[in-house]
Write an enzyme that holds these catalytic residues in place. Structure first.
Site, short mmCIF file in Angstrom:
data_model
loop_
_atom_site.label_atom_id
_atom_site.label_comp_id
_atom_site.label_asym_id
_atom_site.label_seq_id
_atom_site.Cartn_x
_atom_site.Cartn_y
_atom_site.Cartn_z
N SER A 157 0.68 -1.05 0.21
CA SER A 157 0.35 -0.11 -0.53
C SER A 157 0.95 1.25 -0.06
CB SER A 157 -0.54 0.05 1.40
OG SER A 157 -1.29 -1.20 1.50
N HIS A 187 -1.55 -2.98 -7.53
CA HIS A 187 -1.41 -2.53 -6.23
C HIS A 187 -3.85 -2.47 -6.20
CE1 HIS A 187 -2.85 0.49 -3.05
NE2 HIS A 187 -3.01 -0.02 -2.25
N GLU A 199 -3.45 0.10 -8.69
CA GLU A 199 -2.86 1.04 -9.38
C GLU A 199 -2.12 0.41 -9.67
OE1 GLU A 199 -1.66 4.79 -6.59
OE2 GLU A 199 -2.76 3.09 -5.85
N ASN A 237 -3.32 5.73 -1.30
CA ASN A 237 -3.57 5.93 0.12
C ASN A 237 -3.27 7.50 0.18
OD1 ASN A 237 -4.47 3.49 0.61
ND2 ASN A 237 -2.99 2.60 -0.10
N1 LIG Z 1 -6.24 -4.66 3.53
C1 LIG Z 1 -6.24 -3.32 2.67
O1 LIG Z 1 -7.04 -2.73 2.34
C2 LIG Z 1 -5.33 -3.53 1.70
C3 LIG Z 1 -5.56 -2.72 0.29
C4 LIG Z 1 -4.98 -3.10 -0.94
C5 LIG Z 1 -3.82 -3.27 -0.43
N2 LIG Z 1 -3.21 -4.09 0.40
C6 LIG Z 1 -1.92 -4.68 1.20
O2 LIG Z 1 -2.21 -6.21 0.94
C7 LIG Z 1 -0.34 -6.52 1.64
C8 LIG Z 1 -1.69 -7.71 2.49
O3 LIG Z 1 -2.38 -7.09 3.38
P1 LIG Z 1 -3.55 -7.76 3.65
O4 LIG Z 1 -4.99 -7.00 5.10
O5 LIG Z 1 -4.44 -9.31 2.83
O6 LIG Z 1 -2.80 -8.68 4.93
P2 LIG Z 1 -3.62 -9.42 5.91
O7 LIG Z 1 -3.11 -9.84 7.06
O8 LIG Z 1 -5.23 -10.07 6.01
O9 LIG Z 1 -2.96 -11.43 5.35
C9 LIG Z 1 -1.98 -11.63 5.03
C10 LIG Z 1 -0.93 -12.85 4.92
O10 LIG Z 1 0.16 -12.71 4.17
C11 LIG Z 1 1.18 -14.25 5.50
N3 LIG Z 1 2.00 -14.26 5.64
C12 LIG Z 1 2.76 -13.53 6.69
N4 LIG Z 1 3.76 -13.55 6.90
C13 LIG Z 1 4.08 -14.32 5.27
C14 LIG Z 1 4.85 -14.94 5.37
N5 LIG Z 1 6.85 -15.38 4.94
N6 LIG Z 1 5.37 -16.17 3.93
C15 LIG Z 1 3.66 -16.25 3.33
N7 LIG Z 1 2.48 -15.74 4.00
C16 LIG Z 1 3.41 -14.88 4.89
C17 LIG Z 1 -0.57 -14.30 6.33
O11 LIG Z 1 -0.59 -15.44 6.97
C18 LIG Z 1 -1.46 -13.51 6.05
O12 LIG Z 1 -2.66 -14.87 5.79
C19 LIG Z 1 -0.38 -5.98 2.43
O13 LIG Z 1 1.21 -5.25 1.85
C20 LIG Z 1 -1.09 -4.07 2.86
O14 LIG Z 1 -0.83 -3.15 3.05
C21 LIG Z 1 -4.16 -3.61 1.86
#
Ligand SMILES: NC(=O)c1ccc[n+]([C@@H]2O[C@H](COP(=O)([O-])OP(=O)(O)OC[C@H]3O[C@@H](n4cnc5c(N)ncnc54)[C@H](O)[C@@H]3O)[C@@H](O)[C@H]2O)c1
Length: 329
Positions: A157, A187, A199, A237
């Site tokens: 993000s 993104h 994005e 963002n």
């Molecule tokens: N949540 C949102 O609205 C949103 C929107 C756009 C982008 N993002 C970005 O997307 C990314 C993920 O966000 P999310 O909300 O899905 O997070 P989340 O916490 O729901 O999921 C993250 C996953 O990664 C796994 N993980 C952790 N360490 C790991 C590793 N070493 N190897 C493999 N898997 C691993 C975790 O077990 C978990 O299942 C972040 O960078 C976030 O900034 C989030």
């Protein structure tokens, strides 16, 4: 004052000044027009959380490619796939997809806890938590385990794509771009099955072919890409998070309560949910990380994270995913 500065000031005043980063960006757009996209026949996704799972599901359903879904937690994989099953059943029950298409979509998803299973993908999209060191170590691993042609994309993000690309270079040779030129950001917006926007952000090291491939694959997933430069928060963002942060400051300083803040924005600006509910939905840890990046890298106090936001993350009230945020779930 130097002559360069004087002439830049004069150009700015005349409206003809173009900053070097923007100039490089528009040049890269011109080069892109000439680049050929490579075909993505198999995708990898790292991180089966709310974003990773959504990306895997939409890629399987819309682009119809097999997807290897890697997570270091078996529990997250089980939870993610159970959620995919639920979404697919709902779509079948509402006649948005046939049962056979749903079964085919599900059968293309292969869960695993091993990064080595990414050895034959054409593109991988990383969606692990927003932690710089974690993402850097994942990119170092991806450069080693993925094939030498694979596009290495991140769903970050806010973290610099250029920094993540650097993590794929040999430690003593930042000019070896064999892997770094394949790093890019795709993104996606949350929830991935619903939001059309994505994005696309190139690192300094990204090649035009990588950009063309990422754009083509996102379109194959049914998304509408926007291209932006590698700048803190990118576009979405940079605009959205200060809005959410300001809503939290309004809450902590007593300008309004949750209901009034969300109510006026929802009913007054025609958005589907107010900023506090949206923050719960995104994850308060993610919101805090992004504000810290904006504050740290742009250095402007207007990006200072709200005190209440930091306290809620310290309490473990991360929003919908943890059962409590500004609201209870
Ligand atoms: N949540 C949102 O609205 C949103 C929107 C756009 C982008 N993002 C970005 O997307 C990314 C993920 O966000 P999310 O909300 O899905 O997070 P989340 O916490 O729901 O999921 C993250 C996953 O990664 C796994 N993980 C952790 N360490 C790991 C590793 N070493 N190897 C493999 N898997 C691993 C975790 O077990 C978990 O299942 C972040 O960078 C976030 O900034 C989030």
């Amino acid at each position: 004052m130097s002559t360069a500065l004087t002439s830049r000031t004069a150009l700015r005043a005349s409206g003809r000044y173009v900053c070097q980063q923007c100039r490089a960006f528009s040049l890269s757009q011109r080069t892109l027009a000439e680049a050929q996209a490579a075909e993505v026949k198999k995708l990898g996704v790292v991180g089966a959380g709310q974003m990773g799972l959504g990306i895997a599901l939409v890629a399987s359903r819309m682009a119809k490619v097999p997807v290897v879904v890697v997570d270091n937690s078996q529990k997250s994989l089980d939870k993610g796939l159970a959620f995919a099953d639920k979404l697919l059943s709902k779509d079948v029950s509402k006649d948005r997809i046939s049962q056979s298409d749903a079964d085919a979509t599900r059968s293309r998803l292969t869960p695993t806890t091993k990064m080595d299973d990414l050895g034959d993908v054409d593109m991988v999209i990383e969606a692990v938590p927003e932690i710089v060191d974690l993402k850097r170590s994942i990119f170092t691993q991806l450069a080693q385990v993925c094939p030498p042609h694979a596009v290495l994309a991140t769903n970050t993000s806010s973290i610099s794509i250029t920094l993540l690309a650097r993590a794929t270079c040999p430690p003593d040779n930042a000019t070896d771009l064999s892997a770094a030129s394949r790093v890019i950001s795709t993104h996606f917006m949350n929830p991935v099955p619903v939001q059309k926007g994505v994005e696309i952000i190139s690192a300094l090291q990204t090649s035009p072919t990588t950009l063309a491939t990422a754009l083509a694959f996102c379109r194959a997933m049914g998304k509408i890409p926007s291209v932006s430069a590698d700048s803190p928060g990118f576009l979405a963002n940079r605009i959205l998070m200060p809005y959410i942060n300001e809503a939290i400051i309004c809450l902590e300083t007593g300008v309004g309560d949750e209901e009034s803040i969300d109510g006026i924005m929802k009913n007054g600006t025609n958005v589907p949910m107010g900023p506090l509910q949206l923050a719960d939905f995104i994850g308060l840890d993610t919101c805090l990380s992004i504000m810290e990046v904006l504050h740290g890298q742009l250095g402007d106090s207007k990006y200072r994270p709200a005190v209440r936001l930091r306290l809620m993350v310290q309490a473990g009230w991360l929003g919908k995913k943890s059962g409590r945020g500004f609201y209870k779930y």
